[in-house]
Write a protein that holds these residues in place. Structure first.
Motif, PDB file in Angstrom:
ATOM      1  N   GLU A  40      -9.371  -6.854   2.371  1.00 50.00           N
ATOM      2  CA  GLU A  40      -8.104  -6.884   1.721  1.00 50.00           C
ATOM      3  C   GLU A  40      -7.494  -5.492   1.989  1.00 50.00           C
ATOM      4  N   ARG A  41      -8.450  -4.646   1.626  1.00 52.52           N
ATOM      5  CA  ARG A  41      -7.800  -3.129   1.970  1.00 52.52           C
ATOM      6  C   ARG A  41      -7.569  -2.748   3.386  1.00 52.52           C
ATOM      7  N   GLY A  97      -7.342   6.089   3.671  1.00 52.63           N
ATOM      8  CA  GLY A  97      -8.085   5.111   4.705  1.00 52.63           C
ATOM      9  C   GLY A  97      -8.010   5.606   6.112  1.00 52.63           C
ATOM     10  N   GLY A 119      -4.286  -4.467   4.112  1.00 51.46           N
ATOM     11  CA  GLY A 119      -3.370  -3.728   3.613  1.00 51.46           C
ATOM     12  C   GLY A 119      -3.076  -2.466   4.628  1.00 51.46           C
ATOM     13  N   LEU A 120      -4.191  -1.725   4.946  1.00 50.24           N
ATOM     14  CA  LEU A 120      -3.835  -0.573   5.831  1.00 50.24           C
ATOM     15  C   LEU A 120      -3.203  -1.340   7.019  1.00 50.24           C
ATOM     16  N   GLU A 132       4.285  -2.520   9.015  1.00 46.76           N
ATOM     17  CA  GLU A 132       5.514  -2.955   8.189  1.00 46.76           C
ATOM     18  C   GLU A 132       6.963  -2.583   8.599  1.00 46.76           C
ATOM     19  N   GLU A 134      -2.688   6.105  -0.188  1.00 46.55           N
ATOM     20  CA  GLU A 134      -3.894   5.166  -0.087  1.00 46.55           C
ATOM     21  C   GLU A 134      -4.057   5.044   1.570  1.00 46.55           C
ATOM     22  N   ALA A 135      -2.841   5.040   2.499  1.00 42.31           N
ATOM     23  CA  ALA A 135      -3.098   4.708   3.892  1.00 42.31           C
ATOM     24  C   ALA A 135      -3.776   6.129   4.301  1.00 42.31           C
ATOM     25  N   MET A 154       0.984  -1.176   0.251  1.00 45.20           N
ATOM     26  CA  MET A 154      -0.156  -0.006   0.009  1.00 45.20           C
ATOM     27  C   MET A 154       1.026   1.126   0.282  1.00 45.20           C
ATOM     28  N   LYS A 155       0.581   2.333  -0.813  1.00 47.46           N
ATOM     29  CA  LYS A 155       1.177   3.484  -0.969  1.00 47.46           C
ATOM     30  C   LYS A 155       0.767   4.486   0.277  1.00 47.46           C
ATOM     31  N   PHE A 163       0.427  -1.723   6.294  1.00 49.46           N
ATOM     32  CA  PHE A 163       1.340  -0.465   5.994  1.00 49.46           C
ATOM     33  C   PHE A 163       1.474   0.091   7.449  1.00 49.46           C
TER      34      PHE A 163
END
Length: 119
Positions: free
Chosen positions: A78-79, A9, A82-83, A89, A5-6, A1-2, A86
């Protein structure tokens, strides 16, 4: 995730009403909920609910589908994953004694209890 996008969200979730709706949809599971059910469960008026769902949808956290006369909303797991990924990570400079418990508590323990456990 970029990062953009984070930010989208996190911005969408940084509102009490939207966070309430999103958490309700997460609990509802893959079947989701009709907008009328969401309104009754949260007490949001239709205009406010519509705006909140629209913002969550633009952030990619909520999807919708039509079933007859109803629009069913679901959390995009899924999103959401991903958040969360992120955010985690670069956790703790690789110190597993800090990261592992956070991941286990925040993701697995809260939503996926062991078989036979009562929530």
């Amino acid at each position: 995730m970029k990062a953009a996008e984070a930010i989208s969200g996190l911005s969408a979730l940084a509102h009490a009403g939207r966070l309430e709706v999103f958490r309700l949809l997460v609990r509802a599971g893959k079947d989701g909920m009709a907008s009328g059910e969401i309104a009754r469960a949260t007490g949001h008026v239709p205009q406010t609910l519509s705006g909140n769902l629209n913002i969550l949808g633009h952030a990619g956290l909520v999807a919708s589908r039509r079933e007859g006369r109803s629009i069913i909303y679901t959390a995009d797991y899924e999103r959401m994953s991903g958040l969360l990924g992120f955010l985690m990570e670069d956790c703790c400079a690789g110190s597993s004694e800090i990261c592992a418990p956070l991941v286990d508590i925040a993701t697995r323990a809260a939503c996926c209890p062991p078989q036979g456990a009562v929530q």
